[in-house]
Design a protein around this motif. Sequence first.
Motif, mmCIF file in Angstrom:
data_model
loop_
_atom_site.group_PDB
_atom_site.id
_atom_site.type_symbol
_atom_site.label_atom_id
_atom_site.label_comp_id
_atom_site.label_asym_id
_atom_site.label_seq_id
_atom_site.Cartn_x
_atom_site.Cartn_y
_atom_site.Cartn_z
ATOM 1 N N TYR A 119 0.851 -1.181 0.000
ATOM 2 C CA TYR A 119 0.000 0.000 0.000
ATOM 3 C C TYR A 119 0.891 1.236 0.000
ATOM 4 N N MET A 120 0.567 2.213 -0.859
ATOM 5 C CA MET A 120 1.350 3.439 -0.915
ATOM 6 C C MET A 120 0.446 4.654 -0.790
ATOM 7 N N ASP A 121 0.814 5.543 0.107
ATOM 8 C CA ASP A 121 0.058 6.770 0.326
ATOM 9 C C ASP A 121 0.460 7.773 -0.751
ATOM 10 N N MET A 122 -0.446 7.997 -1.713
ATOM 11 C CA MET A 122 -0.145 8.864 -2.850
ATOM 12 C C MET A 122 -0.438 10.339 -2.569
ATOM 13 N N GLY A 123 -0.922 10.653 -1.365
ATOM 14 C CA GLY A 123 -1.090 12.041 -0.973
ATOM 15 C C GLY A 123 -2.473 12.616 -1.243
ATOM 16 N N ALA A 124 -2.674 13.839 -0.752
ATOM 17 C CA ALA A 124 -3.967 14.511 -0.854
ATOM 18 C C ALA A 124 -4.343 14.826 -2.293
ATOM 19 N N LYS A 125 -3.345 15.150 -3.132
ATOM 20 C CA LYS A 125 -3.639 15.487 -4.525
ATOM 21 C C LYS A 125 -4.214 14.293 -5.265
ATOM 22 N N ALA A 126 -3.658 13.130 -4.996
ATOM 23 C CA ALA A 126 -4.172 11.919 -5.637
ATOM 24 C C ALA A 126 -5.584 11.628 -5.153
ATOM 25 N N ALA A 127 -5.844 11.908 -3.881
ATOM 26 C CA ALA A 127 -7.163 11.637 -3.314
ATOM 27 C C ALA A 127 -8.253 12.428 -4.029
ATOM 28 N N LYS A 128 -7.934 13.633 -4.487
ATOM 29 C CA LYS A 128 -8.918 14.464 -5.183
ATOM 30 C C LYS A 128 -9.397 13.802 -6.468
ATOM 31 N N ASP A 129 -8.511 13.055 -7.103
ATOM 32 C CA ASP A 129 -8.858 12.403 -8.368
ATOM 33 C C ASP A 129 -9.373 10.979 -8.173
ATOM 34 N N MET A 130 -9.339 10.485 -6.939
ATOM 35 C CA MET A 130 -9.729 9.091 -6.681
ATOM 36 C C MET A 130 -10.822 9.011 -5.626
ATOM 37 N N ASP A 131 -11.784 9.913 -5.702
ATOM 38 C CA ASP A 131 -12.940 9.898 -4.780
ATOM 39 C C ASP A 131 -12.513 9.892 -3.319
ATOM 40 N N GLY A 132 -11.494 10.657 -3.009
ATOM 41 C CA GLY A 132 -11.053 10.781 -1.632
ATOM 42 C C GLY A 132 -10.140 9.661 -1.165
ATOM 43 N N LYS A 133 -9.806 8.727 -2.040
ATOM 44 C CA LYS A 133 -8.948 7.602 -1.664
ATOM 45 C C LYS A 133 -7.487 7.934 -2.000
ATOM 46 N N ARG A 134 -6.645 7.920 -0.999
ATOM 47 C CA ARG A 134 -5.253 8.316 -1.199
ATOM 48 C C ARG A 134 -4.278 7.141 -1.176
#
Length: 315
Positions: A119-134
């Motif tokens: 599992y890798m935490d891709m950060g808040a920016k990634a979460a914006k594009d993935m329905d809040g999933k980071r």
Amino acid sequence: MTVVRRTVGVAAVTALLCAGAVACGGDSGTGGGAPQSHAQVTQALTAAYKKTAEAKSAKVEMTMKTPVALGDGGTMKMSGTMGWDPTVMDMTMSGSAFTAADPQAPENIRMVWQDDVMYMDMGAKAAKDMDGKRWMKMDLGAAAKQSGDKTLSSQLTGGVDSMNQDPAQQIAVLLDSPNLKHIGSAEVDGVQTEHYKGKLTVDEMMAKNDSLKMLSKSERGQLLENVKKAGVKDYDTELWINDDDLPVRMDVTMDSSQGAIDMSMRYSDYGAAVKVDVPPAGQTFDFMEMLKEIGAAAGAVNGSDAADSGLDSDV
């Protein structure tokens, strides 16, 4: 996607290096001390092999430097706790190896590993594009079974097998170096150690790497050819062992036609507890599922373009 590709690549290599206990680079001071015979060197590394296998975990700090000419060059740092047999990690990665690929990449990426799933935490920016999933999830074992591609399956499961290697096995590999020698006494991070060095050719390293046995003879031959095409001929390995027969530092340098590849790993707190808190399913997105969706979307667009082209032709 650029960030994901770079992250996956670096994370996979890092996990392999960490679990394999391979590391290198950096300056090292070497003092005096009585020289050891070959028998004494073998005895010292054998003891280190046994103690490392028994420890099963440690805190780690690693730096990897690759030439820019290789395309994915840069510096990557990693720190945290890892365990082996079974493999488990909670590490944080950073460095130009990520930001060089995309300025928008997160400066730090946390990686946790448990039960052959990363599992890798891709950060808040990634979460914006993935329905809040980071958190990006990569189940390499499952991906291998679902692929239906024998070669791809071998590569993926081989990666998992490599990551599951006991780090002591790398010391065992070093024991097979025909020119293994004792350099002298040295102080590393305030700890008194004995410094050893050995060299293995690419052929020798591949012959001793159990994780490559799952490849066919032709696949091993192709891998060996590709490594040699890159100009890598041998691996220089240095190892510093403390009074408790445990590695404090291990360095490996590989010279390639594009420049040297250096990695350096320092160990402490052997036997440290490794507790991984896997992110909840609601906060994760599956990397393989994401690729499927992208592929399906691309196919739909191509199909639509083809239909439009046919319509224009009829008109």
